[in-house]
Design an enzyme around this catalytic site. Structure first.
Site, PDB file in Angstrom:
ATOM      1  N   CYS A  44       1.006  -1.094  -0.074  1.00 30.66           N
ATOM      2  CA  CYS A  44       0.028   0.031   0.172  1.00 30.66           C
ATOM      3  C   CYS A  44       0.872   1.430   0.144  1.00 30.66           C
ATOM      4  O   CYS A  44       1.744   1.586   0.935  1.00 30.66           O
ATOM      5  CB  CYS A  44      -0.929  -0.023   1.144  1.00 30.66           C
ATOM      6  N   HIS A  61      -6.500   2.996   0.781  1.00 33.90           N
ATOM      7  CA  HIS A  61      -6.130   3.575   1.946  1.00 33.90           C
ATOM      8  C   HIS A  61      -6.745   5.002   2.428  1.00 33.90           C
ATOM      9  O   HIS A  61      -6.697   5.956   1.524  1.00 33.90           O
ATOM     10  CB  HIS A  61      -4.554   3.605   2.104  1.00 33.90           C
ATOM     11  N   HIS A  66      -8.071   8.509   2.197  1.00 37.61           N
ATOM     12  CA  HIS A  66      -7.640   9.791   2.300  1.00 37.61           C
ATOM     13  C   HIS A  66      -8.757  10.755   1.924  1.00 37.61           C
ATOM     14  O   HIS A  66      -9.805  10.369   1.359  1.00 37.61           O
ATOM     15  CB  HIS A  66      -6.491   9.737   1.271  1.00 37.61           C
ATOM     16  N   HIS A  90      -9.359  14.251   0.372  1.00 43.51           N
ATOM     17  CA  HIS A  90      -9.186  15.362  -0.599  1.00 43.51           C
ATOM     18  C   HIS A  90      -9.621  16.597  -0.216  1.00 43.51           C
ATOM     19  O   HIS A  90     -10.768  16.807   0.257  1.00 43.51           O
ATOM     20  CB  HIS A  90      -9.684  15.167  -2.103  1.00 43.51           C
TER      21      HIS A  90
HETATM   22  P1  AMP Z   1      -8.424   8.563  -4.963  1.00 41.23           P
HETATM   23  O1  AMP Z   1      -9.003   8.270  -6.357  1.00 41.23           O
HETATM   24  O2  AMP Z   1      -9.339   9.052  -4.155  1.00 41.23           O
HETATM   25  O3  AMP Z   1      -8.065   7.234  -4.647  1.00 41.23           O
HETATM   26  O4  AMP Z   1      -7.183   9.421  -5.293  1.00 41.23           O
HETATM   27  C1  AMP Z   1      -6.112   9.152  -5.071  1.00 41.23           C
HETATM   28  C2  AMP Z   1      -5.228  10.523  -5.264  1.00 41.23           C
HETATM   29  O5  AMP Z   1      -3.737  10.263  -4.862  1.00 41.23           O
HETATM   30  C3  AMP Z   1      -5.082  10.787  -6.607  1.00 41.23           C
HETATM   31  O6  AMP Z   1      -5.351  12.268  -6.579  1.00 41.23           O
HETATM   32  C4  AMP Z   1      -3.508  10.738  -6.950  1.00 41.23           C
HETATM   33  O7  AMP Z   1      -3.133  11.689  -7.773  1.00 41.23           O
HETATM   34  C5  AMP Z   1      -2.985  10.795  -5.469  1.00 41.23           C
HETATM   35  N1  AMP Z   1      -1.475  10.102  -5.492  1.00 41.23           N
HETATM   36  C6  AMP Z   1      -1.309   9.037  -6.065  1.00 41.23           C
HETATM   37  N2  AMP Z   1       0.046   8.555  -5.513  1.00 41.23           N
HETATM   38  C7  AMP Z   1       0.286   9.897  -4.864  1.00 41.23           C
HETATM   39  C8  AMP Z   1       1.713   9.971  -4.333  1.00 41.23           C
HETATM   40  N3  AMP Z   1       2.504   9.133  -4.130  1.00 41.23           N
HETATM   41  N4  AMP Z   1       1.554  11.121  -3.702  1.00 41.23           N
HETATM   42  C9  AMP Z   1       0.698  11.925  -3.717  1.00 41.23           C
HETATM   43  N5  AMP Z   1      -0.425  11.777  -4.184  1.00 41.23           N
HETATM   44  C10 AMP Z   1      -0.613  10.646  -4.650  1.00 41.23           C
HETATM   45 ZN    ZN Z   2      -2.406   1.338   4.017  1.00 37.06          ZN
END
Ligand code: AMP
Ligand code: ZN
Length: 108
Positions: free
Chosen positions: A3, A93, A95, A97
């Site tokens: 992850c 995981h 998160h 936004h």
């Molecule tokens: P979600 O569709 O809500 O799972 O969004 C995942 C978000 O994580 C997307 O907006 C990606 O641009 C962002 N993301 C993916 N990998 C990374 C990373 N290593 N660092 C920062 N943001 C990331």
């Molecule tokens: Zn995780």
């Protein structure tokens, strides 16, 4: 577990945090959809919002969301808070936004 946000939480992948405490980390979205686009992430692996079983975690997350709205200058300015789930998310995981200063409604 493979992850990416767990790897960021345990420093396997280096990442500069905007904010960090014992439970929460905040860093910029790698692919921002507005001038402010940051992710508020529990360090503990929780796959998605519906899987949260500790109400204290909600409290911790949203206290940091409020703090980030203030420190990124979004108080009173157009912003959006979004949580993808149920397979809409790319990263399994939890998160949150925080997207701000958009000129129109941003796609999450
Ligand atoms: P979600 O569709 O809500 O799972 O969004 C995942 C978000 O994580 C997307 O907006 C990606 O641009 C962002 N993301 C993916 N990998 C990374 C990373 N290593 N660092 C920062 N943001 C990331
Ligand atoms: Zn995780």
């Amino acid at each position: 577990m493979n992850c990416i946000f767990c790897k960021i939480a345990n420093k396997e992948i280096p990442k500069e945090f905007i904010y960090e405490d014992e439970d929460i980390m905040v860093f910029p979205d790698i692919n921002p959809s507005a001038p402010v686009h940051i992710l508020i992430v529990p360090k503990k692996h929780v796959p998605e919002m519906i899987a949260v079983d500790d109400p204290i975690l909600f409290q911790k997350i949203f206290q940091v969301v409020q703090k980030m709205i203030k420190t990124t200058g979004l108080t009173g300015k157009p912003h959006r808070i979004g949580i993808n789930g149920g397979g809409l998310q790319d990263i399994d995981h939890l998160h949150v936004h925080l997207i701000g200063q958009m000129s129109r409604k941003a796609e999450l």
